[in-house]
Design a protein around this motif. Structure first.
Motif, PDB file in Angstrom:
ATOM      1  N   ILE A 167       0.717  -1.109  -0.004  1.00 25.57           N
ATOM      2  CA  ILE A 167      -0.032   0.009   0.100  1.00 25.57           C
ATOM      3  C   ILE A 167       0.894   1.011   0.043  1.00 25.57           C
ATOM      4  O   ILE A 167       0.388   2.352  -0.828  1.00 25.57           O
ATOM      5  CB  ILE A 167      -1.051   0.219   1.181  1.00 25.57           C
ATOM      6  CG1 ILE A 167      -2.183  -1.033   1.014  1.00 25.57           C
ATOM      7  CG2 ILE A 167      -1.477   1.559   1.493  1.00 25.57           C
ATOM      8  CD1 ILE A 167      -2.846  -1.513   2.016  1.00 25.57           C
ATOM      9  N   ALA A 168       1.902   1.336   0.855  1.00 21.76           N
ATOM     10  CA  ALA A 168       3.070   2.273   0.817  1.00 21.76           C
ATOM     11  C   ALA A 168       3.732   2.594  -0.311  1.00 21.76           C
ATOM     12  O   ALA A 168       4.060   3.561  -0.615  1.00 21.76           O
ATOM     13  CB  ALA A 168       3.812   2.067   2.237  1.00 21.76           C
ATOM     14  N   HIS A 169       4.172   1.378  -1.286  1.00 15.35           N
ATOM     15  CA  HIS A 169       4.856   1.627  -2.181  1.00 15.35           C
ATOM     16  C   HIS A 169       4.400   1.396  -3.467  1.00 15.35           C
ATOM     17  O   HIS A 169       5.382   1.352  -4.646  1.00 15.35           O
ATOM     18  CB  HIS A 169       6.270   0.582  -1.812  1.00 15.35           C
ATOM     19  CG  HIS A 169       7.033   1.189  -0.854  1.00 15.35           C
ATOM     20  ND1 HIS A 169       6.749   0.514   0.615  1.00 15.35           N
ATOM     21  CD2 HIS A 169       8.016   1.984  -0.646  1.00 15.35           C
ATOM     22  CE1 HIS A 169       7.433   1.304   1.317  1.00 15.35           C
ATOM     23  NE2 HIS A 169       8.271   2.026   0.664  1.00 15.35           N
ATOM     24  N   ASP A 170       2.967   1.457  -3.283  1.00 11.62           N
ATOM     25  CA  ASP A 170       2.430   1.136  -4.735  1.00 11.62           C
ATOM     26  C   ASP A 170       1.536   2.361  -5.213  1.00 11.62           C
ATOM     27  O   ASP A 170       0.303   2.261  -5.110  1.00 11.62           O
ATOM     28  CB  ASP A 170       1.577  -0.063  -4.858  1.00 11.62           C
ATOM     29  CG  ASP A 170       0.859  -0.288  -6.108  1.00 11.62           C
ATOM     30  OD1 ASP A 170       1.121   0.296  -7.109  1.00 11.62           O
ATOM     31  OD2 ASP A 170      -0.277  -1.103  -5.961  1.00 11.62           O
ATOM     32  N   PRO A 171       2.268   3.725  -5.099  1.00  8.90           N
ATOM     33  CA  PRO A 171       1.328   4.750  -5.396  1.00  8.90           C
ATOM     34  C   PRO A 171       0.364   4.824  -6.492  1.00  8.90           C
ATOM     35  O   PRO A 171      -0.554   5.597  -6.637  1.00  8.90           O
ATOM     36  CB  PRO A 171       2.513   5.794  -5.602  1.00  8.90           C
ATOM     37  CG  PRO A 171       3.787   5.242  -6.141  1.00  8.90           C
ATOM     38  CD  PRO A 171       3.445   3.738  -5.523  1.00  8.90           C
TER      39      PRO A 171
ATOM     40  N   GLN B 189       6.808  -4.563 -10.756  1.00  3.33           N
ATOM     41  CA  GLN B 189       6.009  -3.461 -10.992  1.00  3.33           C
ATOM     42  C   GLN B 189       6.017  -2.272  -9.854  1.00  3.33           C
ATOM     43  O   GLN B 189       5.102  -1.109  -9.917  1.00  3.33           O
ATOM     44  CB  GLN B 189       4.745  -3.854 -11.194  1.00  3.33           C
ATOM     45  CG  GLN B 189       4.489  -5.045 -12.153  1.00  3.33           C
ATOM     46  CD  GLN B 189       3.249  -5.757 -12.085  1.00  3.33           C
ATOM     47  OE1 GLN B 189       2.130  -5.149 -12.359  1.00  3.33           O
ATOM     48  NE2 GLN B 189       2.933  -7.223 -11.692  1.00  3.33           N
ATOM     49  N   LEU B 190       6.952  -2.409  -8.978  1.00  4.89           N
ATOM     50  CA  LEU B 190       7.062  -1.373  -7.791  1.00  4.89           C
ATOM     51  C   LEU B 190       8.151  -0.394  -8.595  1.00  4.89           C
ATOM     52  O   LEU B 190       8.985  -0.720  -9.123  1.00  4.89           O
ATOM     53  CB  LEU B 190       7.437  -1.870  -6.457  1.00  4.89           C
ATOM     54  CG  LEU B 190       6.160  -2.626  -5.997  1.00  4.89           C
ATOM     55  CD1 LEU B 190       6.821  -3.277  -4.531  1.00  4.89           C
ATOM     56  CD2 LEU B 190       5.165  -1.931  -5.572  1.00  4.89           C
ATOM     57  N   PRO B 191       8.040   0.848  -7.824  1.00 11.46           N
ATOM     58  CA  PRO B 191       8.969   1.731  -8.278  1.00 11.46           C
ATOM     59  C   PRO B 191      10.378   1.575  -7.906  1.00 11.46           C
ATOM     60  O   PRO B 191      10.569   0.655  -6.905  1.00 11.46           O
ATOM     61  CB  PRO B 191       8.544   3.150  -7.610  1.00 11.46           C
ATOM     62  CG  PRO B 191       7.543   2.786  -6.594  1.00 11.46           C
ATOM     63  CD  PRO B 191       7.114   1.508  -6.902  1.00 11.46           C
ATOM     64  N   ARG B 192      11.420   2.237  -8.290  1.00 10.22           N
ATOM     65  CA  ARG B 192      12.774   2.102  -7.853  1.00 10.22           C
ATOM     66  C   ARG B 192      12.913   2.435  -6.391  1.00 10.22           C
ATOM     67  O   ARG B 192      11.945   3.337  -5.860  1.00 10.22           O
ATOM     68  CB  ARG B 192      13.842   2.847  -8.464  1.00 10.22           C
ATOM     69  CG  ARG B 192      14.197   2.408 -10.010  1.00 10.22           C
ATOM     70  CD  ARG B 192      14.929   3.420 -10.592  1.00 10.22           C
ATOM     71  NE  ARG B 192      14.584   4.454 -10.921  1.00 10.22           N
ATOM     72  CZ  ARG B 192      14.516   4.961 -11.867  1.00 10.22           C
ATOM     73  NH1 ARG B 192      15.230   4.711 -12.981  1.00 10.22           N
ATOM     74  NH2 ARG B 192      13.815   6.178 -12.143  1.00 10.22           N
ATOM     75  N   PRO B 193      13.544   1.867  -5.385  1.00  6.34           N
ATOM     76  CA  PRO B 193      14.592   1.055  -5.774  1.00  6.34           C
ATOM     77  C   PRO B 193      14.180  -0.360  -5.643  1.00  6.34           C
ATOM     78  O   PRO B 193      14.777  -1.499  -5.842  1.00  6.34           O
ATOM     79  CB  PRO B 193      15.598   1.230  -4.495  1.00  6.34           C
ATOM     80  CG  PRO B 193      14.656   1.590  -3.312  1.00  6.34           C
ATOM     81  CD  PRO B 193      13.523   2.325  -4.114  1.00  6.34           C
ATOM     82  N   TRP B 194      12.828  -0.655  -5.302  1.00  2.14           N
ATOM     83  CA  TRP B 194      12.369  -2.038  -5.144  1.00  2.14           C
ATOM     84  C   TRP B 194      12.490  -3.124  -6.309  1.00  2.14           C
ATOM     85  O   TRP B 194      12.700  -4.291  -6.076  1.00  2.14           O
ATOM     86  CB  TRP B 194      10.901  -1.940  -4.492  1.00  2.14           C
ATOM     87  CG  TRP B 194      10.666  -1.037  -3.447  1.00  2.14           C
ATOM     88  CD1 TRP B 194      10.052   0.284  -3.120  1.00  2.14           C
ATOM     89  CD2 TRP B 194      11.539  -1.143  -2.077  1.00  2.14           C
ATOM     90  NE1 TRP B 194      10.364   0.816  -2.124  1.00  2.14           N
ATOM     91  CE2 TRP B 194      11.281  -0.112  -1.312  1.00  2.14           C
ATOM     92  CE3 TRP B 194      12.224  -2.293  -1.601  1.00  2.14           C
ATOM     93  CZ2 TRP B 194      11.605   0.059  -0.013  1.00  2.14           C
ATOM     94  CZ3 TRP B 194      12.763  -2.096  -0.314  1.00  2.14           C
ATOM     95  CH2 TRP B 194      12.512  -1.009   0.495  1.00  2.14           C
TER      96      TRP B 194
END
Length: 144
Positions: A34-38, A90-95
């Motif tokens: 939830i926090a890292h999937d804007p 599918q998550l943003p960098r750095p993930w």
């Protein structure tokens, strides 16, 4: 793929993450998503929910005891390390850089994944019942 061939509760184009709703590690993973999937790419469902149970049954998976996270995109189901790596991609960098773990052979990745999954309650604990999503996160979860 036509709507008739989609799993229950899933709309065309949706990506769904199934997780163990009483597992503290799994709930931490959901909070992380939830926090890292804007872009809100993922919908969520616990395996204990009506939606989760229907999806497990649709794919012919056990509904009583489920030992992995699952990722559903369209009519395709991924589990274990493949599911994890597909989500991270599918998550943003750095993930998304963690997808380099695909270089490790799947049997080795899945063996490591299984060691954590099979011991998750002992290592991280469990809730007595599924936690309910915060009101502002409700739209992220599959609904009837």
């Amino acid at each position: 793929m036509t709507d008739a061939k989609l799993p229950p509760f899933i709309q065309p184009g949706e990506r769904v993450v199934l997780f163990d709703g009483v597992c503290k590690l799994c709930n931490g993973w959901v909070k992380f998503l939830i926090a890292h999937d804007p872009a809100q790419r993922f919908r969520l469902a616990s395996v204990q929910s009506v939606q989760g149970q229907a999806l497990l049954a649709w794919f012919g998976l056990p509904t009583e005891q489920f030992e992995t996270m699952a990722y559903i995109e369209g009519g395709e189901l991924l589990v274990r390390s493949d599911a994890l790596l597909h989500i991270l991609a599918q998550l943003p960098r750095p993930w998304r850089f963690l997808t380099l773990l695909r270089l490790i052979p799947r049997p080795v990745r899945d063996w490591c994944y299984d060691r954590i999954a099979l011991n998750r309650y002992r290592l991280f604990g469990r809730h007595e019942r599924c936690l309910l999503p915060n009101a502002d996160h409700t739209r992220r979860f599959l609904q009837d």
